[in-house]
Design a protein around this motif. Sequence first.
Motif, mmCIF file in Angstrom:
data_model
loop_
_atom_site.group_PDB
_atom_site.id
_atom_site.type_symbol
_atom_site.label_atom_id
_atom_site.label_comp_id
_atom_site.label_asym_id
_atom_site.label_seq_id
_atom_site.Cartn_x
_atom_site.Cartn_y
_atom_site.Cartn_z
ATOM 1 N N ALA A 112 29.388 -3.096 -13.333
ATOM 2 C CA ALA A 112 28.197 -2.366 -12.914
ATOM 3 C C ALA A 112 28.621 -1.033 -12.315
ATOM 4 O O ALA A 112 29.621 -0.955 -11.615
ATOM 5 C CB ALA A 112 27.410 -3.183 -11.893
ATOM 6 N N ASN A 130 20.998 2.682 -10.223
ATOM 7 C CA ASN A 130 21.840 2.424 -11.385
ATOM 8 C C ASN A 130 22.250 3.757 -11.995
ATOM 9 O O ASN A 130 21.409 4.546 -12.424
ATOM 10 C CB ASN A 130 21.075 1.582 -12.410
ATOM 11 C CG ASN A 130 21.956 1.158 -13.574
ATOM 12 O OD1 ASN A 130 23.170 1.380 -13.560
ATOM 13 N ND2 ASN A 130 21.363 0.555 -14.583
ATOM 14 N N ASN A 147 21.607 1.603 -18.766
ATOM 15 C CA ASN A 147 21.412 0.227 -19.201
ATOM 16 C C ASN A 147 20.447 -0.491 -18.264
ATOM 17 O O ASN A 147 20.107 -0.005 -17.188
ATOM 18 C CB ASN A 147 22.755 -0.505 -19.243
ATOM 19 C CG ASN A 147 23.411 -0.583 -17.882
ATOM 20 O OD1 ASN A 147 23.349 0.370 -17.103
ATOM 21 N ND2 ASN A 147 24.040 -1.694 -17.585
ATOM 22 N N GLN A 148 20.027 -1.671 -18.677
ATOM 23 C CA GLN A 148 19.059 -2.436 -17.906
ATOM 24 C C GLN A 148 19.754 -3.451 -17.000
ATOM 25 O O GLN A 148 20.528 -4.283 -17.462
ATOM 26 C CB GLN A 148 18.100 -3.182 -18.852
ATOM 27 C CG GLN A 148 17.225 -2.281 -19.688
ATOM 28 C CD GLN A 148 16.235 -1.491 -18.853
ATOM 29 O OE1 GLN A 148 15.737 -1.970 -17.831
ATOM 30 N NE2 GLN A 148 15.940 -0.278 -19.275
ATOM 31 N N LEU A 149 19.491 -3.351 -15.701
ATOM 32 C CA LEU A 149 19.934 -4.346 -14.733
ATOM 33 C C LEU A 149 18.700 -5.051 -14.185
ATOM 34 O O LEU A 149 17.755 -4.393 -13.745
ATOM 35 C CB LEU A 149 20.710 -3.698 -13.582
ATOM 36 C CG LEU A 149 22.086 -3.111 -13.900
ATOM 37 C CD1 LEU A 149 22.665 -2.433 -12.666
ATOM 38 C CD2 LEU A 149 23.037 -4.189 -14.397
ATOM 39 N N LEU A 208 18.335 -8.366 -9.529
ATOM 40 C CA LEU A 208 19.349 -7.924 -8.569
ATOM 41 C C LEU A 208 19.201 -8.665 -7.244
ATOM 42 O O LEU A 208 18.090 -8.931 -6.796
ATOM 43 C CB LEU A 208 19.239 -6.424 -8.332
ATOM 44 C CG LEU A 208 20.239 -5.577 -9.138
ATOM 45 C CD1 LEU A 208 19.845 -5.578 -10.598
ATOM 46 C CD2 LEU A 208 20.309 -4.153 -8.607
ATOM 47 N N LYS A 229 24.672 -7.958 -6.821
ATOM 48 C CA LYS A 229 24.928 -8.583 -8.113
ATOM 49 C C LYS A 229 23.630 -8.702 -8.894
ATOM 50 O O LYS A 229 22.543 -8.781 -8.311
ATOM 51 C CB LYS A 229 25.585 -9.955 -7.940
ATOM 52 C CG LYS A 229 24.790 -10.961 -7.136
ATOM 53 C CD LYS A 229 25.566 -12.256 -7.007
ATOM 54 C CE LYS A 229 24.800 -13.283 -6.175
ATOM 55 N NZ LYS A 229 25.544 -14.563 -6.043
ATOM 56 N N GLY A 230 23.766 -8.677 -10.203
ATOM 57 C CA GLY A 230 22.597 -8.752 -11.060
ATOM 58 C C GLY A 230 22.993 -9.055 -12.490
ATOM 59 O O GLY A 230 24.181 -9.155 -12.818
ATOM 60 N N TYR A 231 21.999 -9.166 -13.341
ATOM 61 C CA TYR A 231 22.225 -9.495 -14.756
ATOM 62 C C TYR A 231 22.176 -8.214 -15.576
ATOM 63 O O TYR A 231 21.200 -7.462 -15.534
ATOM 64 C CB TYR A 231 21.166 -10.476 -15.245
ATOM 65 C CG TYR A 231 21.376 -10.951 -16.663
ATOM 66 C CD1 TYR A 231 22.260 -11.985 -16.943
ATOM 67 C CD2 TYR A 231 20.687 -10.355 -17.723
ATOM 68 C CE1 TYR A 231 22.459 -12.419 -18.253
ATOM 69 C CE2 TYR A 231 20.873 -10.787 -19.025
ATOM 70 C CZ TYR A 231 21.767 -11.814 -19.280
ATOM 71 O OH TYR A 231 21.956 -12.236 -20.577
ATOM 72 N N ASP A 232 23.259 -7.957 -16.321
ATOM 73 C CA ASP A 232 23.356 -6.773 -17.170
ATOM 74 C C ASP A 232 22.954 -7.144 -18.585
ATOM 75 O O ASP A 232 23.595 -7.985 -19.221
ATOM 76 C CB ASP A 232 24.786 -6.227 -17.147
ATOM 77 C CG ASP A 232 24.897 -4.853 -17.801
ATOM 78 O OD1 ASP A 232 24.198 -4.617 -18.793
ATOM 79 O OD2 ASP A 232 25.678 -4.020 -17.311
ATOM 80 N N ASP A 233 21.895 -6.504 -19.082
ATOM 81 C CA ASP A 233 21.393 -6.826 -20.414
ATOM 82 C C ASP A 233 22.371 -6.402 -21.510
ATOM 83 O O ASP A 233 22.416 -7.013 -22.573
ATOM 84 C CB ASP A 233 20.037 -6.133 -20.615
ATOM 85 C CG ASP A 233 19.394 -6.500 -21.938
ATOM 86 O OD1 ASP A 233 19.135 -7.696 -22.155
ATOM 87 O OD2 ASP A 233 19.159 -5.594 -22.774
ATOM 88 N N GLU A 261 26.341 -11.715 -15.766
ATOM 89 C CA GLU A 261 26.170 -11.219 -14.409
ATOM 90 C C GLU A 261 27.290 -10.257 -14.049
ATOM 91 O O GLU A 261 28.454 -10.478 -14.379
ATOM 92 C CB GLU A 261 26.143 -12.391 -13.430
ATOM 93 C CG GLU A 261 25.708 -12.017 -12.029
ATOM 94 C CD GLU A 261 25.576 -13.223 -11.118
ATOM 95 O OE1 GLU A 261 24.439 -13.600 -10.796
ATOM 96 O OE2 GLU A 261 26.617 -13.799 -10.743
#
Length: 328
Positions: free
Chosen positions: A169, A194, A198-200, A203, A272-276, A281
């Motif tokens: 990230a 960000n 890209n899409q996060l 979070l 922390k988060g999910y990266d498309d 993660e």
Amino acid sequence: MAKRLKGLSMIEPFSQQTAQQRRLSEDWGFSSKSQGKRLLNKNGSFNIKRIGSSEWNALSLYQHLLAAPWWLFYLLVVVVFVGVNCFFALLYLAIGIESINGTNTGVWTTHFYQSFFFSVQTITTVGYGGMAPQSVAAGVVSSFEALTGVLGFALATGLLYGRFSRPSAKILFSQNAIIAPFEDGWSFQFRLANERSNQLVNLEANVIMSTLETVDNISKRRYYQIELTASRIFFFPLNWTIVHPITPESPLHGKTAADLEKLDAEFLVLIKGYDDSFAQEVYNPTSYKWNEIVWNARFVTPFYPSAAGDTIMDLGAINRYETVGRQA
């Protein structure tokens, strides 16, 4: 001297804490004996130097090459490429320049660059046809060099792919945290955005306050979970301002800038988060020391609508704040 925030500090003395409170104040991955400049560097790396093991055991070349800056990675590739070809060029010279068909007689420097470029053609398997080995010794060396080239370029390709595909990230944090007005009181705030397109999503933020306190004439690190107004957001298209209200239950309650300096306060942050893009993660840590906190300030809104109706997000405004008339 700065005025104290309303109320007294709610951090109980170590002797009055319960066993559970003591465990929670120590069990954050850092020892209570940790001291020094800071626990977590601004770039998210731990401020730890390991000793007691041989350099070869501690060395992880693959990890270093994956994490090295791009300029250093390319520099190492060029240095290794030139160095290996120089080594094989010297081997060809030791065998004799006459063992390579298509070379011209001349001074030593002429022989060297001819051997060097023959080495480049061999290791890259280009093979223009102008030069070729014409002795058994030169054929053995060129065969071994060709094998070295195949394995070396396979390794370099794997490292290059690993660097591109490694999930990471790139979150832009404000350079300073602030003590800002919040409802009828005050709050500890910092914000992030960000830096990529890209899409996060999904979070989550975790913030820990670390202090250096004296217990029985012994300095020990204590850790306190910082409660946030919103520790999780679903979407992250703009900026996210992390807010910790300074309530009577807050470890910041009753503290001044001088108090935080005396406690060597540091705020450890983990996002922390999910990266498309990577479909997994990712995380980004950082920290704020006591001297990176601006008191009596308010962040400036970093986005605005355009004439066409679009929302413009100014990443350069993430660090902007303004002072307020109220005094904490």
